[in-house]
Design a protein around this motif. Structure first.
Motif, mmCIF file in Angstrom:
data_model
loop_
_atom_site.group_PDB
_atom_site.id
_atom_site.type_symbol
_atom_site.label_atom_id
_atom_site.label_comp_id
_atom_site.label_asym_id
_atom_site.label_seq_id
_atom_site.Cartn_x
_atom_site.Cartn_y
_atom_site.Cartn_z
ATOM 1 N N HIS A 19 66.340 41.909 152.769
ATOM 2 C CA HIS A 19 65.861 40.524 152.802
ATOM 3 C C HIS A 19 64.775 40.256 151.762
ATOM 4 C CE1 HIS A 19 68.132 40.357 156.496
ATOM 5 N NE2 HIS A 19 67.424 41.363 156.960
ATOM 6 N N TYR A 20 64.883 40.923 150.639
ATOM 7 C CA TYR A 20 63.875 40.803 149.580
ATOM 8 C C TYR A 20 63.633 39.340 149.182
ATOM 9 C CZ TYR A 20 61.673 41.197 144.997
ATOM 10 O OH TYR A 20 60.827 41.041 143.939
ATOM 11 N N ALA A 21 64.701 38.604 148.931
ATOM 12 C CA ALA A 21 64.557 37.218 148.464
ATOM 13 C C ALA A 21 63.848 36.351 149.509
ATOM 14 C CB ALA A 21 65.919 36.626 148.118
ATOM 15 N N GLU A 22 64.183 36.548 150.760
ATOM 16 C CA GLU A 22 63.540 35.778 151.824
ATOM 17 C C GLU A 22 62.051 36.109 151.919
ATOM 18 O OE1 GLU A 22 65.567 36.157 155.603
ATOM 19 O OE2 GLU A 22 67.486 36.208 154.552
ATOM 20 N N ILE A 23 61.729 37.394 151.832
ATOM 21 C CA ILE A 23 60.334 37.829 151.927
ATOM 22 C C ILE A 23 59.518 37.238 150.778
ATOM 23 C CG2 ILE A 23 58.769 39.812 151.824
ATOM 24 C CD1 ILE A 23 61.055 41.463 153.144
ATOM 25 N N CYS A 24 60.088 37.255 149.572
ATOM 26 C CA CYS A 24 59.360 36.837 148.367
ATOM 27 C C CYS A 24 59.340 35.333 148.130
ATOM 28 C CB CYS A 24 59.959 37.525 147.144
ATOM 29 S SG CYS A 24 59.621 39.279 147.096
ATOM 30 N N GLU A 25 60.063 34.587 148.913
ATOM 31 C CA GLU A 25 60.171 33.149 148.679
ATOM 32 C C GLU A 25 58.812 32.452 148.542
ATOM 33 O OE1 GLU A 25 60.703 29.068 148.884
ATOM 34 O OE2 GLU A 25 59.858 30.121 150.597
ATOM 35 N N PRO A 26 57.809 32.745 149.388
ATOM 36 C CA PRO A 26 56.496 32.093 149.197
ATOM 37 C C PRO A 26 55.849 32.452 147.856
ATOM 38 C CG PRO A 26 56.632 33.084 151.381
ATOM 39 C CD PRO A 26 57.838 33.545 150.613
ATOM 40 N N LEU A 27 56.132 33.641 147.349
ATOM 41 C CA LEU A 27 55.578 34.048 146.054
ATOM 42 C C LEU A 27 56.304 33.338 144.914
ATOM 43 C CD1 LEU A 27 55.193 37.860 146.781
ATOM 44 C CD2 LEU A 27 53.424 36.101 146.865
ATOM 45 N N ARG A 29 57.591 30.411 145.102
ATOM 46 C CA ARG A 29 57.122 29.020 145.111
ATOM 47 C C ARG A 29 55.856 28.849 144.273
ATOM 48 N NH1 ARG A 29 56.059 27.623 150.755
ATOM 49 N NH2 ARG A 29 57.299 29.357 151.453
ATOM 50 N N LEU A 30 55.014 29.891 144.234
ATOM 51 C CA LEU A 30 53.776 29.825 143.445
ATOM 52 C C LEU A 30 54.057 29.720 141.949
ATOM 53 C CD1 LEU A 30 51.687 32.601 145.257
ATOM 54 C CD2 LEU A 30 51.384 30.120 145.437
ATOM 55 N N LYS A 31 55.234 30.194 141.531
ATOM 56 C CA LYS A 31 55.586 30.215 140.110
ATOM 57 C C LYS A 31 56.317 28.970 139.640
ATOM 58 C CE LYS A 31 57.822 33.555 138.699
ATOM 59 N NZ LYS A 31 58.682 34.594 138.252
ATOM 60 N N LYS A 32 56.706 28.101 140.555
ATOM 61 C CA LYS A 32 57.479 26.918 140.168
ATOM 62 C C LYS A 32 56.694 26.049 139.196
ATOM 63 C CE LYS A 32 60.730 26.340 143.865
ATOM 64 N NZ LYS A 32 61.266 25.454 144.868
ATOM 65 N N LYS A 33 57.405 25.551 138.219
ATOM 66 C CA LYS A 33 56.783 24.704 137.209
ATOM 67 C C LYS A 33 56.184 23.464 137.862
ATOM 68 C CE LYS A 33 57.597 22.777 132.705
ATOM 69 N NZ LYS A 33 58.446 22.818 131.532
ATOM 70 N N GLY A 34 54.948 23.190 137.542
ATOM 71 C CA GLY A 34 54.262 22.022 138.060
ATOM 72 C C GLY A 34 53.674 22.198 139.447
ATOM 73 N N ALA A 35 53.943 23.346 140.092
ATOM 74 C CA ALA A 35 53.409 23.573 141.434
ATOM 75 C C ALA A 35 51.940 23.962 141.348
ATOM 76 C CB ALA A 35 54.198 24.676 142.135
ATOM 77 N N LYS A 36 51.158 23.449 142.281
ATOM 78 C CA LYS A 36 49.743 23.806 142.354
ATOM 79 C C LYS A 36 49.650 25.201 142.960
ATOM 80 C CE LYS A 36 45.356 22.379 144.251
ATOM 81 N NZ LYS A 36 44.666 21.512 145.199
ATOM 82 N N ALA A 43 51.822 33.343 151.549
ATOM 83 C CA ALA A 43 51.972 34.094 150.299
ATOM 84 C C ALA A 43 51.331 35.468 150.425
ATOM 85 C CB ALA A 43 51.356 33.328 149.135
ATOM 86 N N HIS A 44 50.167 35.518 151.044
ATOM 87 C CA HIS A 44 49.472 36.787 151.239
ATOM 88 C C HIS A 44 50.299 37.735 152.114
ATOM 89 C CE1 HIS A 44 45.972 39.394 151.203
ATOM 90 N NE2 HIS A 44 46.138 39.563 152.507
ATOM 91 N N ASN A 48 51.939 41.382 151.039
ATOM 92 C CA ASN A 48 51.721 42.618 151.797
ATOM 93 C C ASN A 48 53.018 43.239 152.295
ATOM 94 O OD1 ASN A 48 48.944 42.853 151.488
ATOM 95 N ND2 ASN A 48 48.532 41.485 153.206
ATOM 96 N N LYS A 49 53.989 42.406 152.690
ATOM 97 C CA LYS A 49 55.282 42.936 153.144
ATOM 98 C C LYS A 49 56.008 43.658 152.016
ATOM 99 C CE LYS A 49 56.322 39.658 156.842
ATOM 100 N NZ LYS A 49 57.169 38.523 157.248
ATOM 101 N N VAL A 50 56.002 43.058 150.838
ATOM 102 C CA VAL A 50 56.669 43.683 149.695
ATOM 103 C C VAL A 50 55.944 44.967 149.310
ATOM 104 C CG1 VAL A 50 57.302 43.430 147.267
ATOM 105 C CG2 VAL A 50 57.624 41.526 148.840
ATOM 106 N N LYS A 51 54.628 44.901 149.267
ATOM 107 C CA LYS A 51 53.840 46.086 148.930
ATOM 108 C C LYS A 51 54.139 47.225 149.910
ATOM 109 C CE LYS A 51 49.390 45.764 149.229
ATOM 110 N NZ LYS A 51 47.955 45.500 149.075
ATOM 111 N N ARG A 52 54.169 46.908 151.192
ATOM 112 C CA ARG A 52 54.453 47.906 152.225
ATOM 113 C C ARG A 52 55.870 48.455 152.052
ATOM 114 N NH1 ARG A 52 52.047 45.232 155.752
ATOM 115 N NH2 ARG A 52 53.774 43.963 156.472
ATOM 116 N N ALA A 53 56.826 47.573 151.784
ATOM 117 C CA ALA A 53 58.215 47.994 151.608
ATOM 118 C C ALA A 53 58.383 48.923 150.408
ATOM 119 C CB ALA A 53 59.127 46.776 151.462
ATOM 120 N N LEU A 54 57.606 48.671 149.353
ATOM 121 C CA LEU A 54 57.702 49.506 148.151
ATOM 122 C C LEU A 54 57.125 50.901 148.352
ATOM 123 C CD1 LEU A 54 56.710 46.917 145.420
ATOM 124 C CD2 LEU A 54 58.951 47.965 145.732
ATOM 125 N N THR A 55 56.230 51.041 149.297
ATOM 126 C CA THR A 55 55.540 52.318 149.448
ATOM 127 C C THR A 55 55.989 53.108 150.675
ATOM 128 O OG1 THR A 55 53.714 51.235 150.618
ATOM 129 C CG2 THR A 55 53.476 51.535 148.232
#
Length: 116
Positions: A19-27, A29-36, A43-44, A48-55
């Motif tokens: 479920h990588y794509a689902e987990i990373c979706e908030p991250l 969103r931060l990269k979308k053009k014009g997004a604040k 996002a935090h 942390n979920k991705v970091k934990r999954a990688l290790t």
């Protein structure tokens, strides 16, 4: 910028993270053009979920000393990092920020430092 770098590195191992794509979706969103840029709790938590999954298993594998190792390194003006791989799977990650003196090193010197 840092979110993009993190997602780029994590993307190499996304096939090992359910479920990588689902987990990373908030991250993403931060990269979308014009997004604040708003580092939200969501996002935090995703970071942390991705970091934990990688290790944790099954992403990290135990080394097999009968097989070849590959070391992938990278250096920037502020930090260095490395991934030790074997058969296209990570065995270990390492990274740290550069101290004041190391930040004055040339690109070649920083690239050599990360290997050491």
């Amino acid at each position: 910028m840092e979110v993009s770098k993190f997602l780029g590195m994590a993307g190499w191992y996304q096939k090992f993270i359910p479920h990588y794509a689902e987990i990373c979706e908030p991250l993403y969103r931060l990269k979308k053009k014009g997004a604040k840029f708003n580092w939200s709790t969501e996002a935090h938590d995703a970071f942390n979920k991705v970091k934990r999954a990688l290790t944790e298993a099954p992403v990290l594998k135990l080394p097999n000393f009968q097989e070849q190792f590959n070391l992938f390194t990278d250096a920037s003006g502020v930090g260095i990092g490395a991934v030790l791989n074997q058969i296209h799977r990570p065995i270990a990650f390492a990274s740290r920020t550069l101290n004041k003196t190391e930040r004055n090193y040339t690109v070649t010197e920083r690239e050599c430092l990360v290997v050491i």
